[in-house]
Design a protein around this motif. Sequence first.
Motif, PDB file in Angstrom:
ATOM      1  N   ALA A   1       0.478  -1.001   0.298  1.00 24.54           N
ATOM      2  CA  ALA A   1       0.102   0.055  -0.039  1.00 24.54           C
ATOM      3  C   ALA A   1       1.104   1.443  -0.087  1.00 24.54           C
ATOM      4  N   TYR A   2       2.097   1.094   0.730  1.00 22.97           N
ATOM      5  CA  TYR A   2       3.172   2.411   0.586  1.00 22.97           C
ATOM      6  C   TYR A   2       3.572   2.689  -0.759  1.00 22.97           C
TER       7      TYR A   2
ATOM      8  N   TRP B   1       0.078   6.879   7.355  1.00 24.33           N
ATOM      9  CA  TRP B   1       0.586   6.018   7.835  1.00 24.33           C
ATOM     10  C   TRP B   1       1.935   6.977   8.576  1.00 24.33           C
ATOM     11  N   ALA B   2       2.240   8.039   8.696  1.00 22.54           N
ATOM     12  CA  ALA B   2       2.982   9.181   9.285  1.00 22.54           C
ATOM     13  C   ALA B   2       2.622  10.089  10.406  1.00 22.54           C
TER      14      ALA B   2
ATOM     15  N   TYR C   1       5.488  16.367   8.499  1.00 23.23           N
ATOM     16  CA  TYR C   1       5.968  16.496   6.768  1.00 23.23           C
ATOM     17  C   TYR C   1       5.265  17.778   5.763  1.00 23.23           C
ATOM     18  N   ALA C   2       6.270  18.564   5.444  1.00 24.07           N
ATOM     19  CA  ALA C   2       5.718  19.324   4.683  1.00 24.07           C
ATOM     20  C   ALA C   2       5.384  19.004   3.410  1.00 24.07           C
TER      21      ALA C   2
ATOM     22  N   LEU D   1       8.502  13.946   2.960  1.00 21.86           N
ATOM     23  CA  LEU D   1       7.767  12.945   3.062  1.00 21.86           C
ATOM     24  C   LEU D   1       8.523  11.935   2.513  1.00 21.86           C
ATOM     25  N   ALA D   2       9.180  11.803   1.491  1.00 20.57           N
ATOM     26  CA  ALA D   2       9.848  10.478   0.762  1.00 20.57           C
ATOM     27  C   ALA D   2      10.976  10.606   0.918  1.00 20.57           C
ATOM     28  N   GLN D   3      11.738  11.707   2.052  1.00 18.61           N
ATOM     29  CA  GLN D   3      12.704  11.081   2.543  1.00 18.61           C
ATOM     30  C   GLN D   3      13.564  11.744   3.480  1.00 18.61           C
ATOM     31  N   LYS D   4      12.174  11.270   4.212  1.00 13.40           N
ATOM     32  CA  LYS D   4      12.134  10.941   6.096  1.00 13.40           C
ATOM     33  C   LYS D   4      12.750   9.741   6.324  1.00 13.40           C
TER      34      LYS D   4
END
Length: 648
Positions: free
Chosen positions: A492-493, A521-522, A529-530, A535-538
């Motif tokens: 799903a992610y 999820w986050a 996240y902004a 978010l993609a690079q967390k």
Amino acid sequence: MQTTFPQLLLEHAKSRPDAAAMREKEYGIWQTTTWAAMARLVEHLACGLHQAGLRRGEHMVVIGANRPRLYATMLAAQSLGAIPVPLYQDAVGGECVFPINNADVRFAVVEDQEQVDKMLDIRAECPQLSHIYFDDPRGLRKYDEPGLSAMAELIAAGQAFAQLHPQLFREQVALCQPGDVAAMFFTSGTTGKPKGVVHTHNTLIDRGAVGAKFDKLTPNDEVLAYLPPAWIGQNIFSYAQWLVAGYVVNCPESSATVSIDLNEVGPTYYFAPPRVFEGLLTTVMIRMEDAGWIKRKMFQYFMGVAQRVGPTRMDGKPLSMLDSVLYALGNVLVYGPLRNTLGFNRVRVAYTAGEAIGPDLFSFYRSIGINLKQLYGSTETAVFVCLQPDTQARADTVGVPCEGVEIKLSESGEILVKSPGLLKEYYKNPEATAEVLTADGWYHTSDAGFIDASGHLKIIDRVKDVGRIKGGAFDAAMFAPKYVENKLKFFAYIKEAVAYGDQREKVCVMLNIDMEAVGNWAERRNLPYAGYTDLAQKPEVYDLIRDCVEKVNADLSRDELLAGSQISRFLVLHKELDADDGELTRTNKVRRGFIAEKYEVLVDALYSDKTEQYIETQVKFEDGRTGSVSATLRVDNAKIFAPVKAAA
């Protein structure tokens, strides 16, 4: 079935005039068009177009979502012996220039202001485009352009003309022959300029009839038409088979209301590419993660039961008494409510096509009692080449050859097809036609595969995409990128994946996260996240994605042929892949070669020892503006598993 689409329409209008042909949701209310009303509408449109100068053999583009009046316009064009050419409504104006000029199009029928603006913007490049008709007048009251008018005006003019010439419409329909060209569909242009695939009434109706007979479709069936009519898959299901079987086609109010409308309609016959089924499953999983502890545990337990016995039950095989009781209980508590939530409570037959579906995704739907099956075909074959019988649906095959189809394999393993549904030609492109159609009638699919022991066709990948690992621990191992990508997209992610590895010593992938699933999820973990890029690079997101990648690797390690396709390194892209940026086709297929060139610096980083790479990319926004997105992307490693030897 020797007939034409307009003749099929008139037969329905004569034999069942008051039965529903189409429904359209407008302002929250479903409006019904009967077969008799549809026939009258088509007659008035045909007379209006005839009076305006549309002639036999001429092409007419139709651009918009699924709307009864746009479908009627295609029938009207065919009634005059003209050829409708549906184009994607989300294509930018520049993408319409080649099809319009290639087919010498003078007439365009479009849905709304957005499509009118698109046609007016490209008019300088398409000087022959003299007539533009629009269905929805909102926002167009003050437009004053030569040749631009409302479809309502066209219908009124046609109605007046029909009263003066009452025989013209039926005379024109009678002139249409089954071997005449019925429609032209442009390919997505994955590897170059789009090609116009020419189909006759015969080819489309024959394949529609074969599919209808196979799945026992009747006038009592219901379909939701929500995918682009320019995609031949939607066109076959909501146009060709609609006219063959006479069932009801329902048009949603908008793309935003599809899930609501799906629940309201409760279709019995459903068709969607894997991406749609992936999205529905993602929504389910997000809801379950937000549910209470008791509901989550109940869902997990009964889904375990479903995965263990559901597919066996769908295949018509007997279950033990205990399994029958557990499944019946699960059906009351979980599967039934879940099917209802998805809008699949009445689905008798559901198909997925367009690309391979992940085996886990396929099994999920069948396990909860949805008769999801795969089919195999393409624009050039009028869709239906192989279909899966209800009790023989398997994730790793695409079914048995349909009635009238012959299949053989070339020496290279390419699938060759002979069928009554094959294209007549590629329009104005005899060289391309000669490349795919042999003198004795075999079509080169460009797909690699084989017929298994049970007579089912198994697709490996595109012939040009099947490669080999070169060097490293898996030297000379087979590499099938689409297979790897589909396994990743089951999670799903992960929304999209692009895999590379041919002639390289390892496999690396670039990924898009699913913003809805990962965002949810986050938020549950209080991870701020902004936006997508942030978010993609967390680091936490990379840990989440690495776990998915390594689960795929563990699964691949158990496949003797594809153990070498395990993923060594991956990165999460800073932006979502987008058709407007050229990274996907309009049918949402990855343009792997284009992406490799565009993101060459990222591919180089994956195949080096770098742990991060800066990238800046130009993007196109929905309103036509351009901008840029930049980020320093992390490059991560994934665990590789030793191949599991098959038991002797």
